[in-house]
Design an enzyme around this catalytic site. Structure first.
Site: not given
Length: 146
Positions: A109, A122
Site C-alpha cells: 500500500d 483498492d
C-alpha cells in the site's frame, strides 16, 4: 470486451505502481510526487490492517471471487456498460491484490488518504462499488417507470 480491458488496465497499473514503490521507497518512508504524498506500507491483513498475518488466505478468497465473477458472467445475466466496468474494476482489484497476497503474503500500500493507506487495486474496487450501485439505481428507476 470492456470488462477485460478494464480488468487488465487495473492489474497492470496496480502491479507497476506497487513494483515502483517497492524498489524506490523504503518501508515507512514518505515521498511527494506531483504534490501527492506517498509512503510504503506492507499489509498482511485486510482493509484497515485488520486480521494481520492472513494475507495468503485473503489471496485465496480473492481467487475464488474472480472465479465466481467469470462463472456468473458466462450466464449472460451480467450485461451493460456500467456493470461490465464495475466487474472489471472488481476483478482487476482482486487480482492485483491477490497476486501480492499469494506471492508475498502481504499487499503493498502507498497512497495516503484520510482513513488509511491504499493502493490502485483498492481504489479500483471502491470505484467498482460506485459503478455497481449506480447500475442498480438506474435499473431500479427503469423498472419503476415501466
Amino acid at each position: 470486451m470492456l470488462f477485460y480491458l478494464v480488468a487488465i488496465f487495473v492489474i497492470s497499473v496496480d502491479q507497476i505502481t506497487k513494483y515502483l514503490i517497492r524498489i524506490h521507497v523504503d518501508i515507512g518512508e514518505f515521498i511527494t510526487v506531483w504534490g501527492m504524498r506517498f509512503t510504503h506500507y506492507e499489509n498482511s491483513g485486510m482493509a484497515g490492517s485488520h486480521l494481520q498475518g492472513y494475507g495468503r488466505l485473503f489471496g485465496v478468497v480473492a481467487l475464488l471471487f474472480v472465479v465466481f465473477v467469470f462463472y456468473y458472467r458466462r450466464t449472460n445475466k451480467l450485461q451493460g456498460i456500467l456493470l461490465n466496468c464495475s466487474l472489471g474494476l472488481f476483478v482487476g482489484g482482486a487480482i492485483g491484490n491477490g497476486v501480492d497476497r499469494l506471492l508475498f503474503g502481504q499487499v503493498t500500500d502507498f497512497i495516503i488518504r484520510s482513513g488509511g493507506i491504499l493502493n490502485v487495486a483498492d481504489h479500483a474496487i471502491e470505484l467498482g462499488v460506485l459503478f455497481f450501485l449506480l447500475h442498480m439505481v438506474i435499473g431500479w428507476l427503469k423498472n419503476r417507470k415501466a
